[in-house]
Write a protein that holds these residues in place. Structure first.
Motif, PDB file in Angstrom:
ATOM      1  N   ALA A  86       0.803  -1.223   0.000  1.00 15.29           N
ATOM      2  CA  ALA A  86       0.000   0.000   0.000  1.00 15.29           C
ATOM      3  C   ALA A  86       0.837   1.274   0.000  1.00 15.29           C
ATOM      4  CB  ALA A  86      -0.924   0.001   1.219  1.00 15.29           C
ATOM      5  N   ALA A  87       0.333   2.279  -0.710  1.00 16.17           N
ATOM      6  CA  ALA A  87       0.979   3.589  -0.730  1.00 16.17           C
ATOM      7  C   ALA A  87       0.651   4.391   0.531  1.00 16.17           C
ATOM      8  CB  ALA A  87       0.548   4.364  -1.970  1.00 16.17           C
ATOM      9  N   SER A  88      -0.522   4.152   1.100  1.00 12.60           N
ATOM     10  CA  SER A  88      -0.966   4.832   2.321  1.00 12.60           C
ATOM     11  C   SER A  88      -1.567   3.787   3.241  1.00 12.60           C
ATOM     12  CB  SER A  88      -2.017   5.903   2.012  1.00 12.60           C
ATOM     13  OG  SER A  88      -1.535   6.851   1.081  1.00 12.60           O
ATOM     14  N   VAL A  89      -1.158   3.786   4.500  1.00 12.09           N
ATOM     15  CA  VAL A  89      -1.638   2.775   5.441  1.00 12.09           C
ATOM     16  C   VAL A  89      -2.181   3.445   6.698  1.00 12.09           C
ATOM     17  CG1 VAL A  89      -1.064   0.754   6.823  1.00 12.09           C
ATOM     18  CG2 VAL A  89       0.057   1.099   4.608  1.00 12.09           C
ATOM     19  N   PHE A  90      -3.440   3.141   7.013  1.00 10.73           N
ATOM     20  CA  PHE A  90      -4.055   3.602   8.257  1.00 10.73           C
ATOM     21  C   PHE A  90      -3.651   2.675   9.396  1.00 10.73           C
ATOM     22  CE2 PHE A  90      -6.747   5.364   4.980  1.00 10.73           C
ATOM     23  CZ  PHE A  90      -7.160   6.585   5.482  1.00 10.73           C
ATOM     24  N   VAL A  91      -3.297   3.258  10.518  1.00  6.87           N
ATOM     25  CA  VAL A  91      -2.968   2.486  11.715  1.00  6.87           C
ATOM     26  C   VAL A  91      -4.055   2.745  12.750  1.00  6.87           C
ATOM     27  CG1 VAL A  91      -1.309   2.149  13.583  1.00  6.87           C
ATOM     28  CG2 VAL A  91      -0.503   2.562  11.243  1.00  6.87           C
TER      29      VAL A  91
ATOM     30  N   GLU B 127       9.577   4.250  -0.611  1.00  2.00           N
ATOM     31  CA  GLU B 127       9.861   5.639  -0.295  1.00  2.00           C
ATOM     32  C   GLU B 127       8.756   6.537  -0.853  1.00  2.00           C
ATOM     33  OE1 GLU B 127      13.483   8.924  -0.747  1.00  2.00           O
ATOM     34  OE2 GLU B 127      13.797   6.810  -1.294  1.00  2.00           O
ATOM     35  N   GLY B 128       8.340   7.491  -0.044  1.00  2.00           N
ATOM     36  CA  GLY B 128       7.250   8.377  -0.431  1.00  2.00           C
ATOM     37  C   GLY B 128       5.895   7.928   0.073  1.00  2.00           C
ATOM     38  N   GLY B 129       5.834   6.729   0.669  1.00  2.00           N
ATOM     39  CA  GLY B 129       4.581   6.242   1.235  1.00  2.00           C
ATOM     40  C   GLY B 129       4.203   7.007   2.488  1.00  2.00           C
ATOM     41  N   THR B 130       2.961   6.830   2.919  1.00  2.81           N
ATOM     42  CA  THR B 130       2.459   7.581   4.074  1.00  2.81           C
ATOM     43  C   THR B 130       1.798   6.666   5.093  1.00  2.81           C
ATOM     44  OG1 THR B 130       2.035   9.521   2.676  1.00  2.81           O
ATOM     45  CG2 THR B 130       0.975   9.482   4.834  1.00  2.81           C
ATOM     46  N   VAL B 131       2.209   6.833   6.335  1.00  2.00           N
ATOM     47  CA  VAL B 131       1.530   6.206   7.459  1.00  2.00           C
ATOM     48  C   VAL B 131       0.504   7.196   7.983  1.00  2.00           C
ATOM     49  CG1 VAL B 131       1.766   5.335   9.818  1.00  2.00           C
ATOM     50  CG2 VAL B 131       3.517   4.798   8.096  1.00  2.00           C
ATOM     51  N   ILE B 132      -0.752   6.765   8.055  1.00  2.09           N
ATOM     52  CA  ILE B 132      -1.834   7.625   8.548  1.00  2.09           C
ATOM     53  C   ILE B 132      -2.216   7.105   9.933  1.00  2.09           C
ATOM     54  CG2 ILE B 132      -4.135   8.542   8.125  1.00  2.09           C
ATOM     55  CD1 ILE B 132      -3.679   8.031   5.136  1.00  2.09           C
ATOM     56  N   LEU B 133      -1.729   7.777  10.953  1.00  8.49           N
ATOM     57  CA  LEU B 133      -1.939   7.344  12.333  1.00  8.49           C
ATOM     58  C   LEU B 133      -3.307   7.823  12.801  1.00  8.49           C
ATOM     59  CD1 LEU B 133      -0.948   6.083  14.968  1.00  8.49           C
ATOM     60  CD2 LEU B 133       0.248   8.234  15.468  1.00  8.49           C
ATOM     61  N   SER B 134      -4.309   6.950  12.654  1.00 10.66           N
ATOM     62  CA  SER B 134      -5.684   7.305  13.000  1.00 10.66           C
ATOM     63  C   SER B 134      -6.084   6.819  14.382  1.00 10.66           C
ATOM     64  CB  SER B 134      -6.658   6.753  11.950  1.00 10.66           C
ATOM     65  OG  SER B 134      -6.439   5.376  11.735  1.00 10.66           O
ATOM     66  N   ALA B 135      -5.214   6.047  15.039  1.00  6.10           N
ATOM     67  CA  ALA B 135      -5.459   5.614  16.411  1.00  6.10           C
ATOM     68  C   ALA B 135      -5.317   6.800  17.352  1.00  6.10           C
ATOM     69  CB  ALA B 135      -4.466   4.524  16.799  1.00  6.10           C
ATOM     70  N   THR B 136      -5.956   6.710  18.520  1.00  2.57           N
ATOM     71  CA  THR B 136      -5.799   7.728  19.554  1.00  2.57           C
ATOM     72  C   THR B 136      -4.744   7.257  20.550  1.00  2.57           C
ATOM     73  OG1 THR B 136      -8.087   8.476  19.335  1.00  2.57           O
ATOM     74  CG2 THR B 136      -6.949   9.019  21.386  1.00  2.57           C
TER      75      THR B 136
ATOM     76  N   ILE C 283       1.140  11.177   8.871  1.00  8.84           N
ATOM     77  CA  ILE C 283       0.024  12.076   9.168  1.00  8.84           C
ATOM     78  C   ILE C 283      -0.561  11.629  10.500  1.00  8.84           C
ATOM     79  CG2 ILE C 283      -2.274  12.858   8.491  1.00  8.84           C
ATOM     80  CD1 ILE C 283      -1.478  12.426   5.581  1.00  8.84           C
ATOM     81  N   ASP C 284      -0.532  12.532  11.464  1.00 10.31           N
ATOM     82  CA  ASP C 284      -1.100  12.262  12.787  1.00 10.31           C
ATOM     83  C   ASP C 284      -2.537  12.748  12.769  1.00 10.31           C
ATOM     84  OD1 ASP C 284      -1.662  12.007  15.508  1.00 10.31           O
ATOM     85  OD2 ASP C 284      -0.699  13.917  16.016  1.00 10.31           O
ATOM     86  N   THR C 285      -3.492  11.815  12.661  1.00 10.68           N
ATOM     87  CA  THR C 285      -4.888  12.222  12.508  1.00 10.68           C
ATOM     88  C   THR C 285      -5.854  11.298  13.241  1.00 10.68           C
ATOM     89  OG1 THR C 285      -6.661  12.741  10.933  1.00 10.68           O
ATOM     90  CG2 THR C 285      -5.047  11.060  10.260  1.00 10.68           C
ATOM     91  N   PRO C 286      -5.948  11.456  14.570  1.00 10.24           N
ATOM     92  CA  PRO C 286      -7.005  10.720  15.264  1.00 10.24           C
ATOM     93  C   PRO C 286      -8.363  11.140  14.716  1.00 10.24           C
ATOM     94  CG  PRO C 286      -6.100  12.451  16.652  1.00 10.24           C
ATOM     95  CD  PRO C 286      -5.217  12.370  15.445  1.00 10.24           C
ATOM     96  N   VAL C 287      -9.375  10.346  15.009  1.00 13.64           N
ATOM     97  CA  VAL C 287     -10.693  10.570  14.417  1.00 13.64           C
ATOM     98  C   VAL C 287     -11.767  10.653  15.487  1.00 13.64           C
ATOM     99  CG1 VAL C 287     -10.015   9.377  12.299  1.00 13.64           C
ATOM    100  CG2 VAL C 287     -11.145   8.089  14.131  1.00 13.64           C
TER     101      VAL C 287
END
Length: 296
Positions: free
Chosen positions: A58-63, A87-96, A117-121
């Motif tokens: 995956a290019a972008s992965v939600f955690v 390289e250039g991929g993104t980890v999207i940290l959606s956990a709190t 990207i630090d992005t809780p929801v």
């Protein structure tokens, strides 16, 4: 083909995966639970045997895990995302997790070639399943731009709240201190109405049409009067954890939190008495003290 991944396929992560697939992303996923993996496969996801395999796909992965230690291991572990993503991929940290934990992860990712990207929801189980989550996103502007489409697949509202890892978690901690306090006041009002002999429907009708009415209050009260205290997608352990984060941040900054501290005690009681319950189960603890229950 657009590719995305999800680590953690529980109530929230399964919703992320569902909406990524719905929006045309080839979505890989990993969870320690075989049951969750089977459900993910049934919805059209690509099951992987490890976090690393998701990273390679995956290019972008939600955690979407529960705690900071889990997030760190998933992202920075030996077979974690940073070690496996292109390289250039993104980890999207959606956990709190705590702001300090997110900040430390971001620091340790520097120079890796992988973005964070630090992005809780916010929005809970319904928001995750319906793709209507609110995101509190912190990251470099160009990285947020690059990942706009994948984030919009799971969110109805994306707020850019900062540029640094930890900024998103800080905003979430403030939000949860408010939500936890509103929940607790609703639980107490419900018990007061029960003891006074007011019907649950009458209370809901008034609350929902008054200035106090909001999604937090209405959802809580509906579950209380329908006696739905488990399996509603809002496990008490999550809010208990979130309030712990909020109060720890307040302590570190020297900010008095009188109302949120009282809410924490109510959630302590609920979690101790009914550890498998959802948030609304706190009302049962108060009802048992006063000897009355609120029904529709």
């Amino acid at each position: 083909m657009k590719t995305a991944g999800v680590i953690g396929l529980g109530d929230m992560g399964s919703g992320l995966a569902k909406n990524l697939i719905k929006n045309g992303f080839e979505t890989s996923g990993f969870d320690l639970s075989e049951t969750r993996m089977a459900a993910f496969t049934d919805m059209g996801g690509l099951p992987k045997d490890s976090v690393g395999q998701v990273g390679r796909h995956a290019a972008s992965v939600f955690v979407m895990v529960m705690h900071g230690d889990q997030a760190r291991d998933v992202i920075l572990g030996e077979n974690g995302l940073v070690a496996n993503m292109a390289e250039g991929g993104t980890v999207i940290l959606s956990a709190t997790i705590t702001p300090a934990e997110a900040s430390a992860i971001g620091h340790d990712m520097e120079g890796s070639g992988i973005h964070l990207i630090d992005t809780p929801v916010s929005g809970g189980f319904p928001g995750a399943q319906n793709g209507t989550l609110t995101m509190m996103a912190a990251g470099a502007a160009d990285v947020l731009d690059q990942n706009a489409e994948v984030m919009q697949a799971v969110s109805a509202t994306i707020h850019r709240v900062g540029e640094n890892a930890g900024d998103g978690q800080t905003v979430k901690a403030c939000l949860q201190s408010l939500i936890g306090s509103i929940f607790s006041a609703t639980f107490e009002a419900a018990a007061l109405a029960a003891k006074a002999g007011v019907s649950g429907q009458a209370l809901l009708d008034v609350f929902s049409s008054s200035s106090a009415g909001c999604g937090v209050v209405n959802t809580a009260l509906e579950n209380i009067i329908d006696r739905k205290f488990e399996a509603t997608g809002s496990h008490i352990a999550t809010m208990h954890k979130d309030l712990t984060i909020s109060l720890a941040l307040a302590s570190a900054l020297g900010v008095p939190m009188h109302t949120a501290s009282s809410a924490m005690q109510i959630f302590h009681a609920g979690k101790t008495k009914y550890p498998n319950g959802d948030n609304w189960v706190c009302t049962r603890v108060i009802e048992e003290i006063v000897g009355a229950e609120l029904h529709r």
